[in-house]
Design a protein around this motif. Structure first.
Motif, PDB file in Angstrom:
ATOM      1  N   CYS A 296      38.619  28.014  48.391  1.00  0.00           N
ATOM      2  CA  CYS A 296      37.768  27.127  49.420  1.00  0.00           C
ATOM      3  C   CYS A 296      38.820  25.742  49.614  1.00  0.00           C
ATOM      4  O   CYS A 296      39.204  25.083  48.823  1.00  0.00           O
ATOM      5  CB  CYS A 296      36.593  26.469  48.687  1.00  0.00           C
ATOM      6  SG  CYS A 296      35.535  25.474  49.916  1.00  0.00           S
ATOM      7  N   CYS A 299      36.800  22.257  48.941  1.00  0.00           N
ATOM      8  CA  CYS A 299      36.613  21.671  47.761  1.00  0.00           C
ATOM      9  C   CYS A 299      37.842  22.204  46.682  1.00  0.00           C
ATOM     10  O   CYS A 299      37.675  21.863  45.759  1.00  0.00           O
ATOM     11  CB  CYS A 299      35.266  22.399  46.995  1.00  0.00           C
ATOM     12  SG  CYS A 299      34.945  23.773  46.834  1.00  0.00           S
ATOM     13  N   GLY A 303      33.536  24.313  43.967  1.00  0.00           N
ATOM     14  CA  GLY A 303      32.520  24.834  44.598  1.00  0.00           C
ATOM     15  C   GLY A 303      31.606  23.752  45.594  1.00  0.00           C
ATOM     16  O   GLY A 303      31.579  22.768  45.279  1.00  0.00           O
ATOM     17  N   CYS A 304      31.392  23.997  46.777  1.00  0.00           N
ATOM     18  CA  CYS A 304      30.726  23.205  47.582  1.00  0.00           C
ATOM     19  C   CYS A 304      29.632  24.078  48.660  1.00  0.00           C
ATOM     20  O   CYS A 304      29.758  25.227  48.411  1.00  0.00           O
ATOM     21  CB  CYS A 304      31.967  22.519  48.336  1.00  0.00           C
ATOM     22  SG  CYS A 304      32.569  23.462  49.609  1.00  0.00           S
ATOM     23  N   CYS A 307      31.455  26.937  50.708  1.00  0.00           N
ATOM     24  CA  CYS A 307      31.694  28.191  50.058  1.00  0.00           C
ATOM     25  C   CYS A 307      30.688  28.560  49.213  1.00  0.00           C
ATOM     26  O   CYS A 307      30.799  29.736  48.444  1.00  0.00           O
ATOM     27  CB  CYS A 307      33.136  27.817  49.079  1.00  0.00           C
ATOM     28  SG  CYS A 307      32.781  26.819  47.947  1.00  0.00           S
TER      29      CYS A 307
HETATM   30 ZN    ZN Z   1      34.191  25.168  48.587  1.00  0.00          ZN
END
Ligand code: ZN
Lengths: 378, 699
Positions: A296, A299, A303-304, A307
């Protein structure tokens, strides 16, 4: 205070006019030189020459221009303006702050706090450049990456036959993509055999076939282009979109080469810290087929929301060229013997990449010509 | 599709990894787990799956368990399909396949004295976790078996079946009421399961209403069959019925599955009571068997695997033992031949495996794509640019520098627009299935799209616009479509917007003409000019304002038309200010070579500037004046420009029907300082030339 000599205008012949204005100009230049750059003296010079009540320029207007016969007024005016521009610019340069801005033949006093200092916080005069379309910009960027890797650019028609869009790419006759629910077709094709029916290409892949039919291996092409599908428009779907496709065929081209090529391209496009991940997928014209994810870019993989908290974003499809695709061009180019050569192909959606890179939430904006949207890409 | 991790584990007693790890490993092997949802301590996880259409074998729990067994190299339990002994029947239940080209296998099993009741135990637990509706034990059994092993089955109320089962083509016009309550009129290409009187089910798509299981059902006929994928797809499409069964059959079901599926369904129904009557009736069409369960083996050379896949991250090719292990685990039979390629028999549930490359893909898949190294191919050969790439780039560069923003509009337009803007009459291409009537044709011109974009902006109070689009236009007809590259310019409002330091200026015809001149100047042309024609001539496009528009011609070919938009078009589109638009044929423009800059020697001698002010009658155009002056062929005249034009006013009065023009000439020689007499001579010749046009010197 020096006594300026304003010569007499003898007649209105060009020669007299030239002489008249040149000698005035020379007088000004001489007086300016005598000021020695002392601000008070330059201010006096300014008032003497361009002062609104008794400046020399004012009196030239009064004594020469206004009294001149009508037919010479324009010739006089042009020369007067040249003189005025010269004096304005010279004064502006002579003062430590430019108090007067010159725009061609008309001069405009900048809105200023005092006569001697300008409000430099007023906006500058932007020359009004055009704006590159974000799709064109993204497409050029992607194409450029592959050109630097030795790929030539290929293009093909937007209206294609069923043969090039589907059949030669190993889509079976009843494949769902061939349905008019998915593909926009040209009217009145029913009387033709299936392979000759005209449609709007649904991908840039037909150019792979057209290029191989024309050119023996080795091949390295990158194919940018517009494609269409029978999709109702919403924030992420548009009946019109853009793809960049690539094809590399030679002896000993491997799946490892496909991986390395795309990994390199993604690092060029999104930065060297980007990682790629390959998943098995299914396309009729490649085998093995893969979907490619990049770590991604928002981030960095932690993880955000963008994504969906997976750390990865799916970006393109690819695979090794299916032997039946080579077989379909062998009639025209016997060099494409799948036992001797191999190759890979890949394709990506330019719209999606542009939307991701620039944070565009509605694909429709790309096709709206909305100036408020476009000028953000200046 | 939803999958329960615990259901998978029931087939994989040796599976040790966590659900999340399992999901990741499956995904990396192409069995995509899109979401993992924890169902609570003892219930495991729910996997939301996205299985590609070619992998119908993995659209069920057992198929996914098989993949996991192959990935981890662990045992997979067989499906428990043992049945109690059957009560002998007087004769086997009569089944006949009439349509031997559409149905490959049909099994029938008779269950007597069954008890229709709610399901219980494992079925209820799993259905609840999967949010699958519970209906009753018989129907639930068929659904359960589909989820377990992927093979659709059907239970008929046997007492509603009249006589033998026939698998046949429908009679044209035959009517059948389906389980969803709708009555369908069938065509001869529909395959039906029927009895001797009537159609009972649309084969492979949906069962019929008349023979459905009800609480009163006592006797059941269990159907487990294999239908031709194409036949199921056609019927499913024709009747707009996309069912779970049709989804599976049309992708190619497992030809070996019907007896097992039948046994599993029967076991579940019999759990509530009842007995089997007679042995399984199993009718097989040999031609279909030969194409599926008994299809010939294929050969696989280890060298090919390496040639296509390359090396792993350990910088090694995949070795033979690893390859054998992967393929065996997937259900292939592998016989090595000494020194030569392997002979590989194929599993009945993998109809997608047909060729060597399919097996190579399986090896890559099970090994894991990301365990192959990243390499770059060697490159030999040259890079070829598109012939017009540099020209397009030049045009785009000039337009951006001139302040025009690039836009991309729709490829489509209405039929009216296609007719109005087509460069040749009636040369346009309608679509067969347009998204709507307003976009019923391929654009025959970029102009309508540009007008739409200008209107879009004007409707949003954005009034100063300079846009361009480069794209394809489509002419011809539905048999022959011609594609041409085209350029459209559109502008309205201010050419220079007013700001704190200067007044603004409105965009005019001459702004667009200037751009056209700039663009053309990038190309080599022998001669070029602008002209215009009266509206009645039909030589100007009707969408342009007659008298305020021009044509650009280069080397005898029309390159484009531009000018102010015609009032009727502006009115129709409710454009509330003057709009300028122009379209240029890039195919024609690209036939000209790019102009290569060439430097000339700059003169070391002074230039002499001379201004002339003339009065002309309105009928005399600048083109005549400039060609008269240029026609004098004064080599030392290095430039000649029109500086000012006025038609009378406060300071100057002119005779009516006349205008005054100030012309600036610059004279310069390469080899000398010009003498006054020389300049004076040219001056006189110029005045003479102007007089011959009817001009009068004013100074
Ligand atoms: Zn992300």
């Amino acid at each position: 205070m020096p006594n300026t000599e304003i010569p007499k205008l003898e007649d209105y012949s060009p020669r007299s006019l030239d002489h008249f204005f040149l000698s005035i100009k020379a007088s000004y230049d001489k007086e300016e030189a005598q000021c020695g750059g002392i601000p008070e003296k330059i201010e006096e010079l300014r008032i003497r020459w361009v002062g609104r009540k008794q400046g020399h320029l004012k009196s030239i207007v009064e004594t020469c221009l206004k009294t001149a016969p009508a037919e010479v007024k324009s010739a006089l005016g042009v020369r007067f303006n040249q003189l005025k521009v010269h004096i304005d610019q010279a004064l502006a340069m002579a003062s430590s702050d430019a108090t007067i801005l010159s725009t061609g033949y008309t001069t405009v006093r900048a809105a200023s706090r005092t006569a001697d200092s300008i409000d430099i916080t007023l906006p500058g005069i932007r020359p009004g450049l055009g704006v590159e379309h974000p799709l064109v910009r993204t497409m050029n960027e992607i194409v450029g990456i592959f050109q630097r890797m030795g790929y030539s650019v290929g293009v093909g028609p937007e209206v294609e036959t069923d043969y090039y869009n589907f059949e030669a790419l190993n889509f079976p006759p009843d494949h769902p993509a061939r349905d008019t629910q998915d593909t926009l077709v040209v009217a009145k094709q029913e009387h033709k055999s299936l392979r000759d029916r005209l449609l709007l290409r649904t991908h840039t892949s037909p150019v792979q076939i057209r290029t191989m039919e024309r050119q023996p291996p080795p091949i390295r092409i990158v194919i940018p282009g517009k494609v269409h599908r029978n999709d109702a428009a919403d924030a992420t779907h548009s009946p019109i979109f853009h793809q960049v496709e690539g094809l590399c065929v030679d002896e000993n081209i491997t799946f490892s080469d496909l991986k390395g090529t795309l990994d390199h391209a993604m690092k060029e496009l999104f930065g060297s810290s980007v990682k790629t991940r390959f998943f098995p997928s299914f396309f009729p014209f490649t085998e093995p087929s893969a979907d490619v994810q990049i770590s991604c870019i928002f981030c960095g993989g932690k993880g955000c929301r963008k994504c969906k908290h997976s750390g990865w974003i799916e970006l393109l499809g690819c695979g090794m060229v299916d032997p039946v695709v080579f077989d379909s061009v062998r009639g025209k180019q016997p060099g494409y013997d799948p036992k001797k050569i191999s190759g890979f192909a890949f394709g990506m959606g330019v719209d999606r990449i542009a939307m991701m890179k620039y944070g565009i939430s509605d694909i429709g904006l790309l096709y709206s010509g909305d100036m408020r949207f476009l000028e953000q890409f200046a | 599709m939803k999958i329960l991790s615990n259901w998978l584990r029931a087939y994989l007693p040796a599976l040790k990894v966590s659900d999340r790890q399992l999901a990741d490993d499956l995904t990396l092997r192409g069995i995509a787990v899109e979401g993992v949802f924890d169902l609570g301590s003892s219930n495991g996880s729910l996997f939301e799956m996205d299985i590609t259409t070619n992998r119908v074998d993995a659209m069920n729990h057992y198929g996914i368990a098989r993949e996991a067994a192959a990935i981890y190299d662990i045992p997979l339990l067989p499906l428990e399909a043992s049945l109690p002994a059957a009560r002998p029947a007087k004769r086997p239940f009569p089944v006949r396949i009439d349509a031997q080209d559409l149905c490959g296998r049909f099994t029938a099993r008779v269950l007597r004295n069954v008890k229709i009741a709610p399901s219980s135990g494992e079925i209820v637990e799993r259905f609840q976790l999967l949010e699958q509706k519970l209906i009753g034990n018989a129907v639930d059994a068929t659904n359960f078996v589909t989820m377990a092993m992927g093979h659709p089955t059907h239970a008929f109320d046997l007492d509603k079946v009249e006589g033998a089962i026939l698998v046949r083509r429908a009679k044209a016009g035959e009517r059948l009421r389906l389980l969803d309550g709708t009555e369908r009129t069938l065509v001869a290409d529909d395959l039906v399961v029927s009895d001797e009187q009537k159609a009972l089910a649309l084969a492979g798509v949906m069962g019929g209403w008349d023979t459905m299981i009800t609480p009163a059902t006592k006797n059941i006929l269990v159907e487990a069959a294999w239908f031709d994928p194409g036949s199921v797809r056609r019927s499913s499409r024709r009747h707009g019925l996309h069912t779970d069964a049709s989804h599976r059959f049309e992708r190619g079901a497992d030809f070996a599955a019907p007896p097992i599926a039948s046994a599993l369904v029967s076991r579940l129904i019999l759990a509530a009571g009842g007995e089997i009557e007679g042995e399984l009736v199993d009718v097989v069409v040999p031609e279909f068997a030969a194409r599926t369960i008994a299809r010939p083996p294929i050969s696989l050379a280890v060298g090919e695997v390496t040639r296509i896949l390359g090396k792993t991250v350990e910088d090694q090719p995949i070795d033979a033992a690893t390859m054998e292990r992967y393929l065996t685990a997937l259900g292939c039979g592998i016989q090595p031949t000494s020194g030569g390629p392997y002979t590989v028999t194929l599993p009945s549930w993998r109809l997608d495996l047909e060729r060597e490359i399919d097996l190579i893909e399986e090896v890559a898949r099970l090994h894991g794509y990301n365990r192959f190294s990243n390499t770059l191919p060697n490159f030999a050969g040259s890079v070829v640019e598109l012939p017009w790439a540099a020209k397009e780039k030049m045009l785009r560069g000039k337009l951006l520098a001139a302040g025009y923003a690039e836009a991309i509009s729709s490829t489509f337009c209405s039929a009216t627009e296609a007719v109005t803007f087509a460069p040749q009459p009636n040369s346009y291409v309608p679509l067969g299935n347009p998204l709507s009537e307003e976009v019923g044709c391929l654009r025959s011109s970029l102009v309508p799209g540009m007008l739409t974009m200008l209107a879009h902006n004007l409707n949003r109070e954005v009034d100063d616009l300079k846009l361009f689009e480069m794209g394809t236009i489509f002419t011809g007809n539905t048999d022959r479509v011609q594609e041409r590259p085209s350029l459209v310019l559109g502008a309205t409002g201010a050419a220079i917007a007013p700001h704190a330091h200067a007044e603004g200026r409105a965009y005019t015809f001459f702004d667009m003409k200037g751009v056209a001149e700039e663009l053309l100047a990038g190309f080599v042309t022998k001669s070029s000019y602008f002209d215009t024609f009266p509206a009645a001539s039909g030589l100007m496009p009707q969408w342009l304002y007659s008298g305020r528009a021009a044509r650009l011609v280069a080397d005898g070919e029309t390159i484009g038309f531009f000018g102010q938009l015609a009032p009727q078009e502006a009115r129709q589109r409710k454009l509330r200010q003057a709009v300028f638009v122009g379209e240029f044929d890039l195919e024609r423009l690209y036939r000209h070579a790019l102009r290569e800059p060439a430097a000339r020697e700059l003169s070391r001698f002074p230039a002499v500037v001379r201004d002339f002010s003339f009065t002309f009658p309105d009928a005399v155009q600048w083109r005549q004046i400039s060609s008269a002056l240029l026609g004098l062929a004064i080599a030392e005249m290095s430039s000649m420009q029109s500086m000012e034009i006025f038609r009378g006013g406060e300071t100057v009065s002119l005779p009516p029907g006349h205008y005054s023009i100030l012309v600036r000439t610059v004279f310069q020689a390469q080899d000398r300082t010009l003498r006054d007499e020389e300049v004076q001579g040219w001056w006189e010749r110029i005045i003479e030339a102007v007089r011959s046009l009817g001009g009068v010197l004013r100074s």
